[in-house]
Write an enzyme that holds these catalytic residues in place. Structure first.
Site, PDB file in Angstrom:
ATOM      1  N   GLY A 350       2.339  -1.529  -5.202  1.00 23.49           N
ATOM      2  CA  GLY A 350       2.406  -2.847  -4.597  1.00 23.49           C
ATOM      3  C   GLY A 350       3.565  -2.930  -3.634  1.00 23.49           C
ATOM      4  N   THR A 351       3.486  -2.214  -2.514  1.00 25.60           N
ATOM      5  CA  THR A 351       4.609  -2.042  -1.604  1.00 25.60           C
ATOM      6  C   THR A 351       4.116  -2.134  -0.168  1.00 25.60           C
ATOM      7  OG1 THR A 351       5.456  -0.421  -3.193  1.00 25.60           O
ATOM      8  CG2 THR A 351       6.586  -0.554  -1.094  1.00 25.60           C
TER       9      THR A 351
END
Length: 532
Positions: A350-351
């Site tokens: 989740g970047t």
């Protein structure tokens, strides 16, 4: 000048700067501020404010990140606004913690994540955005937040990639009634919203508007901090005191040389920058030396494997600090890496990332993350809190064994590269453990083979984890055979994938030409800013 969703080029005389990001609206917000007279750091803040609206599964006011910055008239520095562990360790009394596993479905496989109030670490995004504006920017914070506020109020059609990510982590985004109200499909609340659905976030718009008027106090002792403390009072660990105590940290970047260029990347407590530096050192030691072409794919795969082994041996698997990074980059460890190569013996994160260069000479590379989110929206604020304490990769010693009141370690590695002729490049990637290998490959292609950014980013990638090799399609048949011989445990993917990261990069050449490229694997977008 040319401009496309994933690529942009132009001359310094006609533009104010270049942006590459994970969504067209993120890039457009940053470019808007550049065109209005802001510098690269103003543009980063504007881009981050837009990203929490249009990339909400990757970027959130409930998360944090890192900025590697080189002001034109100052020394390079790193602003660390990543998540912090709570001041109190997990209680072992009778009070139950809200902490539970969920399965994310990637189609070909599933992965377990942990969510709940006790999975949340202290967020640093709001203090970080304010520190960037205060220390390095020049436009008022309220002006920088305008594009994000506008996007949140008006709504933005959900991009195909974002809709796919939402589907993968649907058990998290639909974990609570409050989250379902934001991310659920109105036609079927058991599913996340489809691509094209207009995502409106009025509560987030209100929070950004309040931030522009009152500044970071809202996240220290104001309404956002109070809402976080209230949320975590029932089964969580964060308190209002944690929010008050949080501080943005400032470091000198990890500074290494490669093929005549100066590479500035993220130092401890991030481990990603050190592992990239280790890989570059091994590339430099290859027979081609300091001026030849980059290694062939099979050799590059072995370098990745040697880097992984060095990560374990130096202790970086358990967290990054100055002593461990020094051990990793010291000659004895590099010698063992060379010996492993000579012998030839042997997570969707989740970047998201934002790169900005301006015409004045300022350079910024910023990577942020919300983990996957803890499943709980911060009441009345319009954003989901992170789940950094529920990330197995970030807690290798086991859950709730972290040291209180310390930075969470990370693989994020925003990076700048500066050549003696004045060429400057800013880049970074999402992709968990694939961040370091994605950036290593792009740096090698640009700095060792002089490939244009767009070609270096689009080129097929590989990744090694322990003894397993993954390859994207597109490598020459002979290279695939050599890789398969060196790594019997391997997989050739049928198509390019976001698994291999999303490198969004910008460059300013010595002649003043700007180049920007967003990675199509992760919805990348590029923009040039013309004077308004």
């Amino acid at each position: 000048m040319t401009a496309e969703s994933g690529r942009a080029t132009g001359r310094r005389e006609t533009i104010r700067g270049a942006v590459a990001a994970g969504h067209p609206e993120t890039a457009a917000a940053a470019a808007e501020v550049l065109a209005d007279g802001g510098n690269a750091f103003d543009a980063v803040v504007a881009g981050l404010a837009a990203s929490v609206v249009v990339e909400p599964a990757l970027s959130s006011l409930g998360g944090g990140g890192f900025l590697v910055a080189h002001p034109v008239n100052g020394r390079p520095l790193v602003l660390d606004f990543f998540a912090q562990t709570p001041a109190r360790a997990a209680p072992y009394d009778q009070r139950p913690l809200d902490f539970r596993p969920v399965l994310a479905d990637f189609g070909t496989t599933t992965q377990e994540f942990h969510v709940g109030r006790a999975a949340a670490a202290v967020p640093g995004m709001i203090p970080g955005m304010c520190a960037i504006q205060r220390d390095l920017g020049r436009l008022p914070l309220a002006r920088l937040l305008e594009p994000g506020i506008r996007l949140a109020r008006d709504g933005v059609p959900l991009a195909a990639l974002q809709a796919h990510i939402h589907t993968v982590i649907a058990p998290i985004l639909l974990h609570t009634a409050e989250a379902r109200a934001v991310f659920g499909d109105p036609a079927d609340p058991a599913r996340t919203q489809p691509a094209g659905h207009r995502l409106r976030l009025p509560a987030l718009a209100d929070t950004l508007d309040l931030l522009g008027r009152e500044g970071e106090r809202i996240a220290r002792d104001g309404p956002v901090a109070e809402a976080i403390a209230a949320l975590c009072a029932d089964g969580g660990l964060l308190t209002g005191a944690d929010c008050q105590r949080y501080r943005v940290l400032r470091h000198a970047p990890l500074d290494r040389g490669f093929r005549g260029a100066r590479v500035l990347t993220n130092p401890p407590p991030s481990s990603g920058g050190a592992l990239i530096a280790f890989g570059l050192a091994l590339v430099e030691d290859e027979p081609a030396g300091e001026s030849g072409p980059p290694p062939d794919p099979a050799t590059l795969a072995r370098i990745m494997r040697a880097t992984g082994l060095a990560r374990d041996e130096s202790g970086l698997t358990w967290g990054a600090d100055d002593a461990r990074v020094e051990a990793l980059l010291a000659e004895p460890m590099l010698a063992r890496g060379r010996a492993a190569l000579a012998g030839r013996a042997h997570k969707a994160g989740g970047t998201t990332h934002l790169s900005v260069l301006d015409a004045e000479g300022n350079a910024a590379a910023c990577t942020v993350s919300n983990g996957e989110g803890c499943g709980h929206m911060v009441p009345g604020c319009g954003f989901m809190l992170n789940n950094m304490l529920g990330e197995e990769d970030l807690n290798p010693a086991g859950f709730f064994r972290w040291a209180p009141d310390t930075r969470v370690s990370s693989m994020m590695a925003p990076t700048l590269a500066e050549r003696p002729d004045g060429t400057v490049m800013a880049l970074g990637s999402g992709g968990s453990n694939r961040i370091r290998t994605a950036l290593l490959q792009v740096l090698c292609r640009v700095l060792a083979a002089d490939e244009p950014l767009v070609d270096a980013i689009a080129a097929p990638r590989l990744h090694v984890e322990r003894d397993h090799l993954d390859l994207e399609p597109g490598f020459a048949a002979a290279d695939v055979r050599a890789c398969a011989e060196a790594f019997p445990d391997h997989r050739v993917w049928p198509e390019p994938s976001m698994f291999y990261g999303g490198v969004h990069a910008v460059a300013r050449q010595a002649d003043g030409t700007f180049e920007a490229a967003g990675d199509p694997r992760r919805g990348g977008a590029a923009r040039l800013a013309e004077p308004s």
